[in-house]
Design an enzyme around this catalytic site. Sequence first.
Site, PDB file in Angstrom:
ATOM      1  N   GLY A 176       0.770  -1.245   0.000  1.00  0.00           N
ATOM      2  CA  GLY A 176       0.000   0.000   0.000  1.00  0.00           C
ATOM      3  C   GLY A 176       0.795   1.285   0.000  1.00  0.00           C
ATOM      4  O   GLY A 176       0.320   2.322  -0.465  1.00  0.00           O
ATOM      5  N   LYS A 205      -6.163   7.608  10.656  1.00  0.00           N
ATOM      6  CA  LYS A 205      -7.553   7.556  11.138  1.00  0.00           C
ATOM      7  C   LYS A 205      -7.496   7.495  12.661  1.00  0.00           C
ATOM      8  O   LYS A 205      -7.642   6.418  13.254  1.00  0.00           O
ATOM      9  CB  LYS A 205      -8.209   6.261  10.641  1.00  0.00           C
ATOM     10  N   ARG A 233      -5.441   0.231  -6.238  1.00  0.00           N
ATOM     11  CA  ARG A 233      -4.174   0.784  -5.720  1.00  0.00           C
ATOM     12  C   ARG A 233      -3.611   1.845  -6.663  1.00  0.00           C
ATOM     13  O   ARG A 233      -2.862   2.724  -6.237  1.00  0.00           O
ATOM     14  CB  ARG A 233      -3.130  -0.327  -5.575  1.00  0.00           C
ATOM     15  N   ASP A 267      -4.397   2.850  11.194  1.00  0.00           N
ATOM     16  CA  ASP A 267      -5.799   2.655  11.559  1.00  0.00           C
ATOM     17  C   ASP A 267      -5.844   2.304  13.050  1.00  0.00           C
ATOM     18  O   ASP A 267      -5.794   3.191  13.895  1.00  0.00           O
ATOM     19  CB  ASP A 267      -6.327   1.540  10.645  1.00  0.00           C
ATOM     20  N   GLU A 275       4.203   4.291   5.730  1.00  0.00           N
ATOM     21  CA  GLU A 275       2.930   3.566   5.763  1.00  0.00           C
ATOM     22  C   GLU A 275       1.899   4.259   4.877  1.00  0.00           C
ATOM     23  O   GLU A 275       1.975   5.474   4.649  1.00  0.00           O
ATOM     24  CB  GLU A 275       2.386   3.548   7.208  1.00  0.00           C
ATOM     25  N   ASP A 276       0.913   3.479   4.413  1.00  0.00           N
ATOM     26  CA  ASP A 276      -0.190   4.099   3.669  1.00  0.00           C
ATOM     27  C   ASP A 276      -1.207   4.712   4.628  1.00  0.00           C
ATOM     28  O   ASP A 276      -1.656   5.835   4.443  1.00  0.00           O
ATOM     29  CB  ASP A 276      -0.861   3.071   2.730  1.00  0.00           C
ATOM     30  N   PHE A 300     -13.750   3.657   5.096  1.00  0.00           N
ATOM     31  CA  PHE A 300     -12.817   2.772   4.395  1.00  0.00           C
ATOM     32  C   PHE A 300     -12.484   3.396   3.051  1.00  0.00           C
ATOM     33  O   PHE A 300     -13.363   3.643   2.231  1.00  0.00           O
ATOM     34  CB  PHE A 300     -13.432   1.380   4.207  1.00  0.00           C
TER      35      PHE A 300
HETATM   36  P1  5GP Z   1      -3.762  -1.101  11.471  1.00  0.00           P
HETATM   37  O1  5GP Z   1      -2.821  -2.187  11.889  1.00  0.00           O
HETATM   38  O2  5GP Z   1      -3.288   0.293  11.814  1.00  0.00           O
HETATM   39  O3  5GP Z   1      -5.157  -1.350  11.988  1.00  0.00           O
HETATM   40  O4  5GP Z   1      -3.978  -1.232   9.933  1.00  0.00           O
HETATM   41  C1  5GP Z   1      -3.090  -0.836   9.005  1.00  0.00           C
HETATM   42  C2  5GP Z   1      -3.416  -1.491   7.682  1.00  0.00           C
HETATM   43  O5  5GP Z   1      -4.831  -1.778   7.519  1.00  0.00           O
HETATM   44  C3  5GP Z   1      -3.083  -0.536   6.568  1.00  0.00           C
HETATM   45  O6  5GP Z   1      -1.728  -0.642   6.213  1.00  0.00           O
HETATM   46  C4  5GP Z   1      -4.043  -0.964   5.494  1.00  0.00           C
HETATM   47  O7  5GP Z   1      -3.496  -2.025   4.746  1.00  0.00           O
HETATM   48  C5  5GP Z   1      -5.274  -1.466   6.226  1.00  0.00           C
HETATM   49  N1  5GP Z   1      -6.316  -0.419   6.291  1.00  0.00           N
HETATM   50  C6  5GP Z   1      -6.729   0.263   7.375  1.00  0.00           C
HETATM   51  N2  5GP Z   1      -7.680   1.161   7.055  1.00  0.00           N
HETATM   52  C7  5GP Z   1      -7.866   1.044   5.725  1.00  0.00           C
HETATM   53  C8  5GP Z   1      -8.730   1.722   4.778  1.00  0.00           C
HETATM   54  O8  5GP Z   1      -9.526   2.629   5.071  1.00  0.00           O
HETATM   55  N3  5GP Z   1      -8.625   1.323   3.482  1.00  0.00           N
HETATM   56  C9  5GP Z   1      -7.782   0.335   3.073  1.00  0.00           C
HETATM   57  N4  5GP Z   1      -7.772   0.053   1.765  1.00  0.00           N
HETATM   58  N5  5GP Z   1      -6.963  -0.313   3.931  1.00  0.00           N
HETATM   59  C10 5GP Z   1      -7.011   0.038   5.240  1.00  0.00           C
END
Ligand code: 5GP
Length: 179
Positions: free
Chosen positions: A45, A132, A166, A104, A100-101, A153
Amino acid sequence: MHKDLKKILIDEKSIINRCLELGQQITDDYKHDVEPPIFIALLKGSVPFLAELVKYVNLDIELDFMDVSSYAGGTESTRDIRILKDLDRSIKGKNIIIVEDIVDTGRTLLAVTKILENKGASGIKVVSLLDKPVRREVTVEVDYVGFEIPNEFVVGFGLDYAEKYRNLPYVGVLKDELY
Ligand code: 5GP
């Protein structure tokens, strides 16, 4: 706009402008360091963001990549991640910037940070295109944030839904009927 989207949240021009600002800020923050940082991007990502961002980093940086996935076993609190692709080089004593992209829950970032600390990184900072904050479950510090977004999302500029979207040059929200 792609036909599957209901709205664009962040357009291409805003993303490019923000990458320019972040690149300049990182350049400023590291310009007096003897050794430039190594950018470690999390696949897949963060690739479009990495590519745009590093154009504006005026330092002799190096790039490396990691691919991790959530580990299915364990409870929510003990959930760990699995390394699918590890770094190509040693980072002992090096300054790292994780790319990072989106942050969350923060769990991925926390786990990756621990892995890099165990590998002996001397300083770790984080740059993320999106954040977020309302979704956070663990405390992580994101040093450079492109955009804070609400609890939706999103896809595009690296972010996927079932590996699609992507390549969109903007960040948007999918139509509800596509989930
Ligand atoms: P975390 O571990 O912070 O919960 O999640 C990070 C990963 O979850 C991100 O690198 C991404 O791959 C995925 N992710 C979290 N929120 C989103 C979103 O709104 N859209 C997409 N496409 N992926 C998300």
